[in-house]
Design a protein around this motif. Structure first.
Motif, PDB file in Angstrom:
ATOM      1  N   LEU A  34       0.682  -1.386   0.076  1.00 31.67           N
ATOM      2  CA  LEU A  34      -0.060   0.011   0.169  1.00 31.67           C
ATOM      3  C   LEU A  34       0.773   1.451   0.053  1.00 31.67           C
ATOM      4  O   LEU A  34       0.690   2.343  -0.725  1.00 31.67           O
ATOM      5  CB  LEU A  34      -0.904  -0.097   1.180  1.00 31.67           C
ATOM      6  CG  LEU A  34      -2.139  -1.088   1.277  1.00 31.67           C
ATOM      7  CD1 LEU A  34      -2.662  -1.020   2.638  1.00 31.67           C
ATOM      8  CD2 LEU A  34      -2.991  -1.170   0.114  1.00 31.67           C
ATOM      9  N   ASP A  35       1.746   1.247   0.746  1.00 34.39           N
ATOM     10  CA  ASP A  35       2.517   2.378   0.980  1.00 34.39           C
ATOM     11  C   ASP A  35       3.486   2.546  -0.424  1.00 34.39           C
ATOM     12  O   ASP A  35       3.895   3.636  -0.717  1.00 34.39           O
ATOM     13  CB  ASP A  35       3.836   2.215   2.066  1.00 34.39           C
ATOM     14  CG  ASP A  35       3.010   2.475   3.412  1.00 34.39           C
ATOM     15  OD1 ASP A  35       1.888   3.113   3.307  1.00 34.39           O
ATOM     16  OD2 ASP A  35       3.504   2.141   4.507  1.00 34.39           O
ATOM     17  N   ALA A  36       4.002   1.519  -0.890  1.00 33.80           N
ATOM     18  CA  ALA A  36       4.851   1.767  -2.124  1.00 33.80           C
ATOM     19  C   ALA A  36       3.969   2.125  -3.344  1.00 33.80           C
ATOM     20  O   ALA A  36       4.473   2.775  -4.283  1.00 33.80           O
ATOM     21  CB  ALA A  36       5.732   0.372  -2.251  1.00 33.80           C
ATOM     22  N   GLU A  37       2.960   1.355  -3.395  1.00 31.61           N
ATOM     23  CA  GLU A  37       2.218   1.367  -4.836  1.00 31.61           C
ATOM     24  C   GLU A  37       1.025   2.388  -4.838  1.00 31.61           C
ATOM     25  O   GLU A  37       0.798   3.068  -5.661  1.00 31.61           O
ATOM     26  CB  GLU A  37       1.695  -0.129  -5.137  1.00 31.61           C
ATOM     27  CG  GLU A  37       2.761  -0.859  -5.404  1.00 31.61           C
ATOM     28  CD  GLU A  37       3.583  -0.801  -6.424  1.00 31.61           C
ATOM     29  OE1 GLU A  37       3.119  -0.183  -7.213  1.00 31.61           O
ATOM     30  OE2 GLU A  37       4.761  -1.248  -6.279  1.00 31.61           O
ATOM     31  N   ILE A  38       0.310   2.544  -3.803  1.00 30.40           N
ATOM     32  CA  ILE A  38      -1.114   3.319  -3.726  1.00 30.40           C
ATOM     33  C   ILE A  38      -0.928   4.569  -3.131  1.00 30.40           C
ATOM     34  O   ILE A  38      -1.268   5.840  -3.679  1.00 30.40           O
ATOM     35  CB  ILE A  38      -2.202   2.548  -2.981  1.00 30.40           C
ATOM     36  CG1 ILE A  38      -2.416   1.080  -3.924  1.00 30.40           C
ATOM     37  CG2 ILE A  38      -3.369   3.204  -3.247  1.00 30.40           C
ATOM     38  CD1 ILE A  38      -3.607   0.359  -3.301  1.00 30.40           C
ATOM     39  N   ARG A  39      -0.341   4.716  -1.956  1.00 32.24           N
ATOM     40  CA  ARG A  39       0.014   5.877  -1.233  1.00 32.24           C
ATOM     41  C   ARG A  39       0.363   7.026  -2.165  1.00 32.24           C
ATOM     42  O   ARG A  39      -0.014   8.150  -2.136  1.00 32.24           O
ATOM     43  CB  ARG A  39       0.838   5.821   0.014  1.00 32.24           C
ATOM     44  CG  ARG A  39       0.748   7.049   0.874  1.00 32.24           C
ATOM     45  CD  ARG A  39       1.541   6.780   2.335  1.00 32.24           C
ATOM     46  NE  ARG A  39       0.982   5.970   2.895  1.00 32.24           N
ATOM     47  CZ  ARG A  39       0.153   6.171   3.771  1.00 32.24           C
ATOM     48  NH1 ARG A  39      -0.267   7.512   4.199  1.00 32.24           N
ATOM     49  NH2 ARG A  39      -0.414   5.131   4.641  1.00 32.24           N
ATOM     50  N   PRO A  40       1.383   7.036  -3.074  1.00 30.37           N
ATOM     51  CA  PRO A  40       1.970   7.992  -3.686  1.00 30.37           C
ATOM     52  C   PRO A  40       0.980   8.648  -4.445  1.00 30.37           C
ATOM     53  O   PRO A  40       1.019   9.643  -4.955  1.00 30.37           O
ATOM     54  CB  PRO A  40       3.013   7.347  -4.299  1.00 30.37           C
ATOM     55  CG  PRO A  40       3.473   6.249  -3.565  1.00 30.37           C
ATOM     56  CD  PRO A  40       2.347   5.711  -3.123  1.00 30.37           C
ATOM     57  N   VAL A  41      -0.163   7.927  -4.931  1.00 35.68           N
ATOM     58  CA  VAL A  41      -1.383   8.483  -5.993  1.00 35.68           C
ATOM     59  C   VAL A  41      -2.400   8.801  -5.370  1.00 35.68           C
ATOM     60  O   VAL A  41      -3.279   9.297  -5.997  1.00 35.68           O
ATOM     61  CB  VAL A  41      -1.392   7.419  -7.298  1.00 35.68           C
ATOM     62  CG1 VAL A  41       0.218   7.188  -7.758  1.00 35.68           C
ATOM     63  CG2 VAL A  41      -2.094   6.420  -6.555  1.00 35.68           C
TER      64      VAL A  41
END
Length: 391
Positions: A34-41
């Motif tokens: 979640l932190d690597a893939e979704i949080r940034p967007v």
């Protein structure tokens, strides 16, 4: 020290300590994804009201609910762990939780509650790996809380199959699903039936409901059904009344507590991080009594919500218990996210600080799975023996 001791700083009573080391490891893997893939967007997707369907494959690959290392002798994962999966997803964002939970919890629960053994065997693997996607269509444009007495979507027998006509509204994930579980009233009978309708069927139209301020990354839709032909093999045979529908929904109502807990934990983490970094009058605002009082109230609300969520994992809830839990956790959530937003002052309405998303999404939790008013009437009927429902 427990394997889960550092997972949730806002969990002061240590409810997460009941997770096994294997379960904690899986939660950590989920968080890393979640932190690597979704949080940034998140901020960009939220502003664009863009759905998160492109992350389904990655979530499915984590095998959150069917990893052999997690499955017990019952053939399923522990309810407590399943709850913490919902909590962890909601801790990032409610829309993320609905993206996954609408498929792996809601759609799957309906198939298991209403389907034949053959249907479950045929579809379950695809549900878990997201190759057989689906959503649930119950409420209608003119019928929400009163759907049991006012359903207008009808199913009429046509040879060996059925023809469906009607409309459904607020159907989450409808535009990114291959199937819709449609609840309909039998035209020439007294039954309430459920059909797994392919979304590409002739006569099915899906229109995204625009201009939402909550759960913006979930594409709720209005679904129109005009002469939609459905095979008898697509009817869920163990759903023939609203009692049967409610049997499935009772479990799903309990999931609201886990979502509410996760959102409060996410809001708390954001508020605490801000308070320890933001300085006024020469020192961090976390050292001010007024700010500490807000943070303590959030932690107290988290403890209350988690205690109810964990209770729902221990024993099946009846209608009154599920409704009572919904009332309490929605109230606690509303208060917690407001306190978190207050802690950040003007910055609390900026997406970059996270709290704003939890603040507006709390309104969705407050309403769905039964409004506060309807759940209050359900509990009131249970404790007095008298129904105040009128119609």
């Amino acid at each position: 020290m427990s394997e889960a001791a550092d997972l949730y700083p806002g969990d002061l009573l240590g409810f997460a300590n009941a997770l096994t080391p294997v379960e904690v490891d899986k939660i950590r893997r989920l968080r890393a994804f979640l932190d690597a893939e979704i949080r940034p967007v998140l901020a960009e997707r939220w502003e664009q009201a863009a759905n998160l369907g492109d992350f389904r494959a990655g979530l499915a690959q984590l095998r959150l609910l069917d990893d052999p290392a997690l499955v017990t002798e019952t053939g399923a994962v522990r309810e407590l762990y399943r709850g913490f999966v919902t909590l962890e997803l909601s801790r990032l964002d409610l829309s993320v939780s609905i993206l996954y939970g609408g498929q792996a919890n809601m759609f799957r629960t309906l198939i298991h509650a209403g389907g034949s053994p053959e249907q479950i065997e045929e579809w379950d693997r695809g549900i878990l790996d997201f190759t057989f996607t689906g959503c649930f269509a119950l409420s209608e444009p003119d019928h929400g809380s009163d759907i049991a007495g006012g359903m207008e979507t009808v199913a009429r027998r046509a040879g060996d199959g059925w023809i469906l006509d009607g409309a459904k509204r607020w159907i989450g994930n409808a535009t990114i699903s291959d199937n819709i579980v449609v609840i309909a009233r039998e035209q020439d009978g007294d039954r309430i039936l459920a059909f797994v309708v392919p979304t590409e069927s002739e006569g099915v139209e899906r229109r995204v409901i625009e201009h939402k301020v909550a759960a913006r990354m979930v594409h709720n839709a209005e679904v129109t059904l005009r002469g939609v032909a459905v095979s008898e093999t697509r009817r869920l045979p163990r759903i023939e009344s609203f009692r049967d529908v409610n049997r499935a929904m009772r479990e799903l109502r309990a999931d609201v507590a886990w979502s509410a807990a996760g959102m409060q934990l996410g809001a708390y983490d954001a508020a605490l991080a801000y308070a320890t970094q933001r300085t006024q009058f020469g020192r961090p605002i976390a050292g001010f009594q007024l700010v500490q009082e807000k943070l303590v109230r959030i932690v107290a609300n988290i403890a209350q919500t988690l205690s109810l969520a964990c209770r729902t994992a221990e024993a099946p809830a009846d209608d009154a218990a599920a409704s009572l839990v919904k009332i309490v956790v929605a109230d606690r959530l509303r208060e917690s996210v407001a306190l978190a937003r207050e802690t950040l002052g003007g910055n609390g309405i900026l997406l970059e600080y996270d709290v704003a998303r939890f603040f507006v999404d709390a309104e969705a939790i407050y309403t769905f799975e039964g409004t506060r008013e309807m759940n209050t009437l359900i509990v009131g009927r249970a404790i007095t023996g008298l129904s105040s429902f009128v119609g």
